[in-house]
Design an enzyme around this catalytic site. Structure first.
Site, mmCIF file in Angstrom:
data_model
loop_
_atom_site.group_PDB
_atom_site.id
_atom_site.type_symbol
_atom_site.label_atom_id
_atom_site.label_comp_id
_atom_site.label_asym_id
_atom_site.label_seq_id
_atom_site.Cartn_x
_atom_site.Cartn_y
_atom_site.Cartn_z
ATOM 1 N N VAL A 176 0.835 -1.201 0.000
ATOM 2 C CA VAL A 176 0.000 0.000 0.000
ATOM 3 C C VAL A 176 0.869 1.250 0.000
ATOM 4 O O VAL A 176 0.587 2.225 -0.707
ATOM 5 C CB VAL A 176 -0.967 -0.001 1.199
ATOM 6 C CG1 VAL A 176 -1.793 1.277 1.219
ATOM 7 C CG2 VAL A 176 -1.895 -1.200 1.134
ATOM 8 N N ASP A 177 1.955 1.240 0.771
ATOM 9 C CA ASP A 177 2.877 2.373 0.756
ATOM 10 C C ASP A 177 3.448 2.586 -0.644
ATOM 11 O O ASP A 177 3.544 3.718 -1.128
ATOM 12 C CB ASP A 177 4.026 2.128 1.743
ATOM 13 C CG ASP A 177 3.707 2.617 3.149
ATOM 14 O OD1 ASP A 177 2.932 3.576 3.274
ATOM 15 O OD2 ASP A 177 4.243 2.042 4.108
ATOM 16 N N VAL A 178 3.873 1.503 -1.281
ATOM 17 C CA VAL A 178 4.457 1.620 -2.619
ATOM 18 C C VAL A 178 3.421 2.162 -3.604
ATOM 19 O O VAL A 178 3.702 3.068 -4.397
ATOM 20 C CB VAL A 178 5.000 0.257 -3.084
ATOM 21 C CG1 VAL A 178 5.433 0.323 -4.552
ATOM 22 C CG2 VAL A 178 6.177 -0.171 -2.210
#
Length: 384
Positions: A176-178
């Protein structure tokens, strides 16, 4: 603390673009690394004790956590305590000439520190100011802490990952961060284009929760359009079969059969004409309805096959198939296919290997100019 931007154009697509990176951990640093790869001059502002990920180890390489090294090439570091007026003024001097400012503080923190969107806009009216948050900046969301694992859970991603036996499972990387960094990069580039045309800057906002829900694509669509709440299916696909992992004698393979023609090619490749004649497997819809029977049949046929023999046999007939590799096998496979997937970035006495950018631009290719920066002592000047 005297700091200047690099004036020379890097020659990249974003040569001459100045990025002030106030972010830490993953989503923001991934975004700013992408911009740096494309030629932007990126100055990363770190607390005196450094970005959180400098301490996220083991493993380490040459004294640095490999987590930090993954997303911080093509940057210089300025150590600053934004609670101190002298340090904050040094950062604001940089902001006056910045084209992009990126932050992922909890909503409201950047304003309290004097580096919020309004503070920067007053100094640089055309700036693109990008804020990445966990849950957005509405009053009921502002105080919530956010990490990728938490968002994978509350955002529904874990509910469709894993098996019924395993229970909800996170992805093997902070996906999700990426993805938030990738979505933010599109927003920043669009806002830069707008600023070039109009001289008007804007505020780009991306939330991890919004990213998770958008990135669930067909699963989110199935729920929104039909009310279907999907569950965990392991490596199987809700709408395709055979489309999952299958056991062989010495490992596992993946089949990704996307249509009826490919299924016929599969049947021919493994010399099992009876499968093509079985009414349970005649169409994709039939195969999805009888996926368990199909899986049992295929694994019986694969039980004595070696992965290294079966995969080329399938590929020769045009069947989408591959081995389930570990990372060593994955990098070797990519290199064997002629992909440049490793970037070596060096400076005197130090070379860092990182996963290369997958972007290939024919006229303005990405470049790897500097390795992830060491953390200089507070007050030593900079950036480094």
């Amino acid at each position: 603390m005297s700091v200047e931007w690099h004036d020379p154009d890097s020659g990249g697509a974003l040569g001459g673009v100045r990025v002030l990176d106030l972010s830490r951990v993953l989503a923001g640093p991934y975004l700013t690394m992408l911009l740096g790869d494309l030629g932007a001059d990126v100055i990363k502002v770190e607390r005196p004790d450094g970005d959180d990920t400098r301490g996220w180890g083991p493993p380490h390489f040459d004294g640095d956590a490999t987590y930090f090294l993954a997303v911080n090439r093509n940057k210089r570091t300025l150590v600053a305590d934004l609670r101190q007026e002298r340090d904050r003024e040094a950062v604001l001097r940089l902001a006056r000439r910045a084209d992009v400012v990126v932050e992922n503080f909890r909503p409201g923190v950047a304003d309290r520190l004097g580096v919020g969107e309004a503070d920067i806009r007053a100094l640089a009216p055309a700036v693109v100011y990008c804020s990445i948050s966990a849950f957005g900046d509405a009053p009921q969301a502002r105080a919530l802490p956010g990490y990728d694992l938490l968002v994978q859970a509350v955002g529904g991603m874990m509910s469709v990952t894993g098996t019924q036996e395993s229970g909800p499972t996170k992805a093997g990387v902070a996906v999700v961060d990426v993805l938030a960094g990738l979505h933010a990069s599109s927003g920043v580039l669009a806002a830069l284009r707008h600023a070039e045309r109009t001289g008007e800057g804007q505020h780009v906002r991306v939330s991890l929760l919004g990213t998770a829900l958008a990135s669930l694509v067909n699963q989110s669509s199935a729920y929104l359009l039909t009310g279907t709440v999907p569950g965990r299916m392991g490596n199987a696909h809700p709408s395709l079969a055979p489309y999952e992992t299958y056991r062989c004698a010495d490992g596992e393979i993946v089949l990704a059969v996307g249509n009826d023609r490919q299924f016929r090619d599969l049947v021919g490749a493994i010399d099992a004409p009876g499968l093509a004649e079985d009414p349970r497997f005649a169409t994709n819809a039939d195969r999805v309805a009888h996926r368990d029977a199909l899986r049992t049949t295929l694994e019986r046929l694969f039980a004595t096959a070696d992965v290294g023999t079966l995969v080329p046999q399938l590929l020769a007939r045009g069947v989408p198939a591959g081995a389930v590799n570990d990372l060593a096998g994955a990098f070797a496979h990519a290199e064997g296919l002629g992909l440049d997937v490793i970037a070596e970035v060096g400076e005197p006495g130090r070379t860092v290997r990182t996963a290369a950018s997958p972007m290939r631009l024919s006229s303005t290719p990405v470049t790897y100019r500097t390795p992830p920066p060491r953390l200089p002592p507070h007050g030593s000047g900079g950036p480094h």
